[in-house]
Structure formats: C-alpha cells, structure tokens
Enzyme design. Structure first.
Site, PDB file in Angstrom:
ATOM      1  N   ASP A 328       1.843   6.746   2.768  1.00  0.00           N
ATOM      2  CA  ASP A 328       3.236   6.637   2.343  1.00  0.00           C
ATOM      3  C   ASP A 328       3.385   7.343   1.008  1.00  0.00           C
ATOM      4  O   ASP A 328       2.572   7.133   0.101  1.00  0.00           O
ATOM      5  CB  ASP A 328       3.606   5.147   2.208  1.00  0.00           C
ATOM      6  CG  ASP A 328       5.099   4.893   2.160  1.00  0.00           C
ATOM      7  OD1 ASP A 328       5.814   5.706   1.538  1.00  0.00           O
ATOM      8  OD2 ASP A 328       5.550   3.886   2.724  1.00  0.00           O
ATOM      9  N   ARG A 330       6.569   7.390  -0.567  1.00  0.00           N
ATOM     10  CA  ARG A 330       7.853   6.976  -1.152  1.00  0.00           C
ATOM     11  C   ARG A 330       7.681   6.433  -2.562  1.00  0.00           C
ATOM     12  O   ARG A 330       8.581   6.553  -3.392  1.00  0.00           O
ATOM     13  CB  ARG A 330       8.532   5.940  -0.264  1.00  0.00           C
ATOM     14  CG  ARG A 330       9.108   6.510   1.007  1.00  0.00           C
ATOM     15  CD  ARG A 330       9.628   5.424   1.910  1.00  0.00           C
ATOM     16  NE  ARG A 330       8.552   4.566   2.411  1.00  0.00           N
ATOM     17  CZ  ARG A 330       8.749   3.527   3.207  1.00  0.00           C
ATOM     18  NH1 ARG A 330       9.982   3.203   3.563  1.00  0.00           N
ATOM     19  NH2 ARG A 330       7.734   2.819   3.645  1.00  0.00           N
TER      20      ARG A 330
END
Length: 415
Positions: A328, A330
């Site tokens: 990930d 983000r």
C-alpha cells in the site's frame, strides 16, 4: 491552433536563486498576511516562491494547452464571483505547523486575504474552491424507497438529491513538515522526490530556500452534509468517512471490492446524521489503487485470479506486493490535514474499518468515538477475499479477525 514551437525564447532555469519580488512564505503563521501567499503561477517567474505549479496532475494539460496555442501563458484568472459559498475557518489548527503540511489552509480565500498583493500584480491562484451542490445517488433513492431514510426538504430532497457543500483541494506540501510526518530528513525527501520523478524539479535539490512544493498529483474533494461550521464543534455529532478513490467500483460498480458500497453507505449515514441535527463529512482522495495506480491494480487482479489455487484471502496482500513491491502506498500520514483544515476535533461516528486511517486520525489529536463497519449485506461475494484479508491484517471488525483456515477457504471467482 497556433504553432508556438518556433517562437524565439530563452529557457528560464529556476534551479538558482534570484527571483525578483518573490514574497516569503512563513508556514504556520497566525494570519494570512504573516504567512504570505503561495505563488506557483508562471506568468511572472520572478514572483514564484514555490517549487512546481498549480493544478496538481492537471498542470501537464495546461502545458499542452500552451504548447498547442490554445492558452496564453500570460493568462491571469478573473476571480470575480468565485469566492467560497461557505466560510471555512480560520481555526487554531491553521497556525499549528504540525497539524497541516499538505494543503494551504488559506487557499480558498486568496481573493480576499491577498487582495493587496493581487492589486500589486502578483498572480495568486486559489488552491481550494468551495461551492454548493445536489448529489443524486441511486443507492440513496433506494434507501428512501425502502424507508431507511426520508426526505426533509433541507438535507434530502423528495427526488433523492442530497444538498451538500463541497470543496476541491489541491496539494500544497510544506516540505519540512512532510519530511517530519514520514520520519525522514528533509534533505533525503527532496533528493528522492527529485530522483524518482526523473529530475523533473531541480529546485528540490538546488533551492533549499523554497520550502513549499506543489506536487503533480491528484487532490481531494470534501462533501459536507449540514452546516460546515458545525464540523469544528465537538458538541455536534459528526459522522465522517475518509475514502480513497477506486474508479472501478466508485464509478463503474466493479464487484471485486467494497469501495462503492461502503462509500454510498457512508453517504446514507451522513444524511441521517445531519437530519438528527449533526453534520456529515465525506473526504475523497485521489489515490487510485492504493496510490499504486490503475495499471498496477489491474495487473494485481490478473495475478490474483490466475494464481494456483485461485483468488484466496490468505494471498491477497502477497499478490499486490509481488507486482508493486509494496502492499500500500497511500500512507495516511497526510490524510488528517483536511480534517484539521475543517476544524475537526472529534469524529463521533467514523464510517471506516481501516486501522491505518483510524491510527492517523487519532494520532493527529482528533478524538474518534464509534466506528461503523460495512453491513454484511453490502459486501459483494467476490469482495469477501479483500474484506477477510483486511480483517486479518488489523481492520476493525466487531466479530473478530478470521483465522488461517478461514482465509484459505475464502475464495473469489475466476476471471
């Protein structure tokens, strides 16, 4: 369209100091006048006091328009009647340099707070716009038909339109603060940003005097149900969801994830909360495919569906890491900034199961009360793989995380 390629012009390098008339930026100052304007426009390069330019990822389209002769590089925005429909702030968080590092809190008010500088010829552009809108979703209309919510003529109209205030926000990074959020040195952050963008912004490594960067990435939009000023009042019930973009589900209804169902469920909860006298908030960030991009996301889909044994929850994150090198990207460290811009101090009902989002919000000093998970009936069958994997990884779930056997036995459909 005119061909401007043959126009005799010198290339103006900005990798050295010497701007004429550039105004200083004092990030975190108590007033707009003390802080100074963000000047990322190119109409007068001597006035520029940041790295990069406005419009985030759309700045490249502006360059194409100039190259094609469709846009004059000298164009200045006429800001008549563009002022915000609702006043946001100022709030104490605006003058705390530890609370907001990835957006300009004064970005919606430049026409007013920097009127003197505009009159003096500085081309200062808003980085935030605030307007009103009606939002019509079939899921909300369905909820009305089933009696879960009803029109009140203020928050929700009889035809199913929800009345909102919405704000579009461009990224504005204060590099010292961003580096601190990620636990690295500013020098290393600047160097990696320079190298990993192919040397796109030499000022990152040559102009340490420029501390503000307008990165070429997507921004975010916030949708407010009820009175925006109530967001800053911890006595008023706030229902909120922080949502990261998923074009396939949010727009096209792909069944491989829960993104749209959770988003529309959150909007329903926001409407109900506002109708109870509270306020609702949806913050929508452009971080497609966990900020890995749609191409990577689709490659991962193929890898999941084609692997030996099929698409199973126990291999969910591994397949992403095989393709992208990371699960990930983000990194929710910057996410709470928009909440601080809105003055939020307490979220009474957080419509999110994400441990990363919860930790980032509470870690930034915002209190969170109840957490709302997605109703089981809204989870598509093929999305059970993602949901079970996330629960096992630490996502909030009232019934507890699945065990290893449950993860192996949770399978999605084939391609």
């Amino acid at each position: 369209m005119a061909d401007t390629s043959s126009a005799p012009r010198h290339i103006r390098l900005t990798s050295h100091a010497g701007g004429q008339g550039a105004l200083p930026i004092h990030w975190g100052a108590a007033t707009a006048a003390e802080r100074g304007p963000v000047v990322g426009t190119t109409t007068n390069r001597g006035h520029r006091n940041v790295i990069g330019t406005h419009s985030g990822s759309y700045s490249v389209y502006r360059a194409l328009a100039v190259a094609a002769g469709a846009l004059s590089r000298e164009h200045k925005a006429d800001l008549t009647n563009t002022s915000p429909t609702d006043q946001i702030g100022p709030y104490p968080q605006w003058s705390d340099p530890g609370k907001i590092v990835s957006l300009d809190p004064w970005g919606a008010a430049v026409a007013d707070v920097f009127a003197t500088e505009l009159a003096a010829g500085y081309d200062i552009r808003p980085t935030i716009a605030v307007t009103k809108a009606h939002v019509v979703l079939p899921e909300v209309i369905e909820a009305m038909q089933k009696g879960r919510i009803s029109a009140d003529g203020k928050i929700l109209m009889r035809g199913g339109a929800a009345c909102v205030t919405k704000a579009a926000i461009e990224p504005v990074w204060w590099l010292p603060g961003v580096a601190k959020r990620f636990g690295c040195s500013e020098a290393n952050l600047r160097r990696v940003l320079f190298e990993e963008t192919g040397g796109m912004y030499p000022e990152l490594v040559t102009r340490s005097d420029l501390e503000v960067f307008l990165p070429p990435i997507g921004g975010q939009t916030v949708y407010i149900f009820g009175n925006p000023r109530d967001l800053a009042n911890p006595e008023v019930e706030l229902t909120a969801r922080v949502h990261d973009e998923c074009n396939g589900s949010d727009v096209f209804g792909s069944d491989i994830c829960t993104c749209r169902p959770y988003l529309t469920h959150a909007i329903e909860e926001c409407i109900l909360g506002a109708q109870r006298g509270g306020v609702g908030l949806v913050s929508y960030s452009r971080k497609e495919g966990r900020a890995l991009g749609e191409v990577t996301k689709f490659l991962v889909y193929n890898a999941r569906k084609r692997q030996v044994g099929g698409d199973t929850a126990d291999q969910y994150f591994a397949r992403t890491e095989c393709v992208a090198g990371v699960q990930d990207m983000r990194f929710q460290e910057l996410m709470p900034d928009v909440l601080h811009w809105l003055g939020v101090r307490k979220i009474h009902r957080l419509v999110s199961m994400s441990n990363m989002k919860y930790d980032a919000i509470t870690g930034s000093g915002i209190e969170v009360g109840e957490r709302i998970d997605i109703p089981a009936g809204l989870i598509p069958a093929d999305a059970q793989v993602e949901m079970q994997a996330k629960k096992a990884a630490g996502y909030f779930t009232p019934e507890g995380a699945p065990d290893a056997d449950a993860l192996k036995n949770t399978k999605g459909r084939a391609l």
